[in-house]
Design an enzyme around this catalytic site. Structure first.
Site, PDB file in Angstrom:
ATOM      1  N   ASP A  35       0.862  -1.167   0.000  1.00  0.00           N
ATOM      2  CA  ASP A  35       0.000   0.000   0.000  1.00  0.00           C
ATOM      3  C   ASP A  35       0.911   1.234   0.000  1.00  0.00           C
ATOM      4  O   ASP A  35       2.138   1.133   0.169  1.00  0.00           O
ATOM      5  CB  ASP A  35      -0.968  -0.029   1.197  1.00  0.00           C
ATOM      6  CG  ASP A  35      -2.168   0.882   0.976  1.00  0.00           C
ATOM      7  OD1 ASP A  35      -3.181   0.704   1.664  1.00  0.00           O
ATOM      8  OD2 ASP A  35      -2.093   1.778   0.094  1.00  0.00           O
TER       9      ASP A  35
HETATM   10  C1  GLC Z   1      -4.330   4.365  -0.037  1.00  0.00           C
HETATM   11  C2  GLC Z   1      -5.194   3.208   0.339  1.00  0.00           C
HETATM   12  C3  GLC Z   1      -5.298   2.165  -0.733  1.00  0.00           C
HETATM   13  C4  GLC Z   1      -5.200   2.805  -2.103  1.00  0.00           C
HETATM   14  C5  GLC Z   1      -3.792   3.366  -2.210  1.00  0.00           C
HETATM   15  C6  GLC Z   1      -3.535   4.003  -3.591  1.00  0.00           C
HETATM   16  O1  GLC Z   1      -3.692   4.940   1.049  1.00  0.00           O
HETATM   17  O2  GLC Z   1      -4.956   2.567   1.573  1.00  0.00           O
HETATM   18  O3  GLC Z   1      -6.541   1.477  -0.542  1.00  0.00           O
HETATM   19  O4  GLC Z   1      -5.446   1.858  -3.114  1.00  0.00           O
HETATM   20  O5  GLC Z   1      -3.533   4.317  -1.195  1.00  0.00           O
HETATM   21  O6  GLC Z   1      -4.289   5.151  -3.741  1.00  0.00           O
END
Ligand code: GLC
Length: 738
Positions: free
Chosen positions: A265
């Site tokens: 993430d």
């Molecule tokens: C965020 C989220 C995740 C998302 C990622 C990209 O912080 O936790 O669900 O897909 O960043 O935007």
């Protein structure tokens, strides 16, 4: 490309190129500000120009023209002309925004959820996107956690069904086909179980609970062929998921059989320093690679440290090769080596995004997601009645959620707009009544615009105007709820009420008009005790998406009969959280009838939620007859067929979601008092009957023992078939393994 060609390509690649494939910068480094939907904290990330040229994927850019330009540049700069992946959070729609995922969960309708994902994929693909960071398959039992809106709720069976539907909807039959994008099952693992419902907080769960409740939906997504899985921010039993070798290599790769791309993430690898699990970027990178994370999303770890780690012998280049091969294989499945531009198409973008067909589905999906929580013969309303609509959601177009980052609320239909389209509704009036928040409420830290402050005088004027109108109306429809920025990422709340200024308005209107309907906009289960005490009807509409106003009017006027069911329990109050239907009996089970002291209960509140999982009313009535079974014993070879007769005993056509729950009465580990194991939706005309059957086979009776193995133990089971998780009537069957 054939595998042997991929093998040759990998063998020809330099270490620098390979590391390039493993990094994912944020789109802000590549595009004009207006085209990126950036998410997450941006810090000094230390990308070199060469890093940005070699990056194998980019986050958060969309638009056919811009992505085509960037892909062309990338192919020129890449020594082996390896196409780049463009990834984006298309969570519940691209430009046409469908109901938020929890609302889609309330439909209990995998086919509808599949269609929404299919259309979202089409819009994303023509906009140049190859991978969407959805579905979020996290099971959630805690309404304090803001991302409950992005889940499909508290039940592993329903979450598994809907995760599968979304993966298949996004990916189509084959990733190389037109309009297919790769899904990304997230957040692995158990992110929804953050202690105290506080986002990014630790998760402490035993293996048994993980396997019984939290893992099944991820497994369903992997079995449906998801091309990607994303790690979660949280620690799981003391180790951050992104460097958790046991979780990623033993569970995800070996036990669940996932051999696609594992992406971290946003900055999650770097955040292992803040967790106190890595000394520096180098250690973070080493641990993440050892855990099998293939792509480092927006963090300094991989691009700053990986080359040194390999050259110093701290990590094996074969781990790099494994990771890069998985990335190349995903690109190959998408057909990018043959056509690096895939479906990016400026003309199709104009034709497909927000098309009438997509808007129609968005409206139908919203109608199916609404849950009628209460109705004392006041709904549906008619255009002939003198109705006032009051509240900040009467004319607020921001009904698409904070995870609709590519949506535009200016495309949304509000309640007022939809209401004014109804010819006969000449006496209907619309009043804002109050701001979304009082001036005492601050939504800090959000990049989006938060509501403007309103002077006390203006608030007073709005309120008086609305209350006076309500005094002379037959029905007052209060359109209230959470602001969309109160739910989603980093929006945990300790109190589960709607803003005070809205409750004040509701109380004022209730003083002058008892015929109150509340239309509730929210991303999480709320404490509805006071609202439920004042309103004669409550229609839960969640954040309904682009066509919200039309869907709400169709349901309020009875053009569509509501059929949604709660995918999460609505607690009696926040003190009850986490509350969920599939709980354990305890050694001293309480029951409202029991007045004994020494029972598992509270002194000051009931055990039961205010509105339970699986509950939802209709404008008609259904009867569900007693369960008949063809036999009483399930064996490995022979299932039991359970059947009920469902009848529409009301005056309107309607849809009932018939739910099968099973209880294992005694086993080597305690089992939940009920587990959802089947759903069937039936649409019946007034007076119409339908036999509904469920086949109960051994697999449905299985559970994970404390040894982590799936098993079914001989013994007795109770079968419940009803219209919510509170169904009591049941029959006993048994399982014999001989
Ligand atoms: C965020 C989220 C995740 C998302 C990622 C990209 O912080 O936790 O669900 O897909 O960043 O935007």
């Amino acid at each position: 490309m054939e595998q042997k060609e991929l093998d040759k390509l990998l063998a020809d690649m330099s270490l620098e190129e390979k590391i390039g494939q493993m990094i994912q910068p944020d789109g802000v480094f590549y595009a004009r500000e207006s085209e990126t939907a950036v998410t997450g904290p941006l810090a000094g990330l230390g990308y070199t120009k060469r890093d940005l040229e070699l990056a194998g994927s980019v986050l958060g850019i969309y638009g056919a023209e811009r992505i085509s330009e960037l892909q062309k540049e990338n192919l020129e700069k890449q020594p082996h002309h390896i196409p780049r992946l463009f990834m984006l959070d298309v969570i519940h729609g691209m430009k046409t925004i469908f109901p938020m995922p929890l609302a889609q969960g309330a439909s209990f309708d995998p086919e509808m959820v599949y269609q929404c994902a299919r259309m979202a994929a089409k819009e994303a693909a023509v906009s140049g996107i190859h991978v969407t960071f959805a579905p979020m398959s996290d099971l959630v039992r805690d309404a304090r956690w803001g991302r409950v809106m992005e889940s499909t709720g508290e039940d592993p069976y329903l979450n598994s069904l809907l995760t599968e539907a979304m993966v298949k909807g996004f990916q189509g039959n084959d990733l190389s086909e037109e309009f297919s994008v790769s899904a990304c099952v997230k957040h692995f693992a158990a992110y929804g179980a953050a202690v105290a419902g506080r986002d990014y907080n630790a998760v402490e769960l035993d293996d048994h609970t993980l396997r019984e409740f939290y893992f099944p939906a991820y497994q369903a997504g992997i079995q449906a062929g998801a091309g990607m899985v994303m790690t979660s921010f949280n620690t799981l039993n003391g180790i951050p998921a992104s460097i958790n070798k046991k979780l990623m290599r033993d569970v995800l790769r070996k036990e669940m059989g996932f051999n696609g791309v594992l992406i971290s993430d946003y900055s999650a690898i770097w955040e292992t320093l803040a967790h106190g699990a890595s000394e520096d970027a180098q250690e973070a990178a080493q641990k993440a690679l050892e855990a099998g994370v293939d792509i480092d999303m927006v963090s300094p770890a991989y691009h700053s440290s990986m080359e040194n780690l390999v050259k110093s012998g701290k990590v094996k280049e074969e781990w790099i090769n494994e990771a890069v091969m998985r990335i190349l294989q995903l690109k190959n499945k998408l057909g990018l080596f043959e056509n690096p531009y895939k479906d990016a198409d400026v003309l199709k973008e104009k034709q497909i995004l927000l098309s009438r067909e997509h808007r129609n589905l968005a409206r139908e999906a919203a109608e199916k997601s609404f849950v009628l929580l209460k109705n004392e013969n006041i709904l549906p309303i008619s255009g002939k009645q003198k109705v006032v609509f009051i509240g900040p959601y009467v004319n607020n177009p921001e009904i698409i959620s904070s995870w609709a980052i590519t949506g535009d609320s200016r495309n949304c239909i509000t309640i007022e707009q939809a209401g004014k389209e109804i010819e006969e509704a000449k006496q209907w009036k619309f009043y804002q009544g109050c701001p979304m928040f009082g001036n005492d409420y601050e939504l800090v830290g959000f990049r989006e615009k938060t509501p403007d402050k309103m002077s006390e005088d203006e608030q007073k004027r709005l309120e008086e105007e609305a209350v006076s109108a309500a005094e002379n109306a037959e029905v007052a429809v209060l359109c209230l709820g959470e602001h969309y920025l109160q739910t989603g990422e980093a929006t945990s709340r300790g109190m589960l009420e709607i803003p005070d200024v809205q409750m004040k308005l509701l109380r004022r209107v209730a003083e002058v008009n008892k015929n109150l309907v509340v239309v509730l906009f929210n991303g999480r289960p709320l404490d509805l005790r006071e609202i439920s005490g004042m309103a004669k009807a409550i229609l839960e509409v969640w954040l309904p998406g682009t066509e919200g106003g039309h869907a709400i009017m169709n349901v309020l006027t009875g053009k569509t009969n509501p059929s949604g069911k709660l995918p999460v329990s609505f607690p009696y109050c926040v003190g009850q959280v986490p509350v969920y239907y599939n709980s354990y009996s305890t050694g001293r089970p309480n029951s409202p009838k029991l007045r004994e002291r020494y029972r598992s209960k509270y002194l000051d509140i009931p055990n039961e939620p205010l509105y339970p999982f699986g509950f939802g009313m209709s404008y008609t009535e259904f009867s569900i007859g007693s369960i008949k079974v063809n036999r009483c014993i399930v064996t490995k070879e022979e299932p039991v067929i359970a059947e009920v007769t469902v009848k529409n005993i009301g005056e309107r056509k309607g849809v009932q979601t018939v739910q099968l729950y099973i209880q294992d009465e005694a086993a080597s580990v305690v089992r939940p008092v009920k587990e959802l194991k089947g759903i069937q939706k039936v649409e019946l005309e007034p007076g119409e009957c339908r036999q509904v059957q469920f086949t109960i086979h051994e697999k449905m009776l299985q559970f994970f023992g404390t040894d982590g193995c799936l098993r079914c133990e001989p013994g007795t089971f109770r079968i419940f078939i009803g219209d919510s998780s509170t169904v009591e009537e049941n029959v006993q069957i048994c399982y014999c393994d001989s």
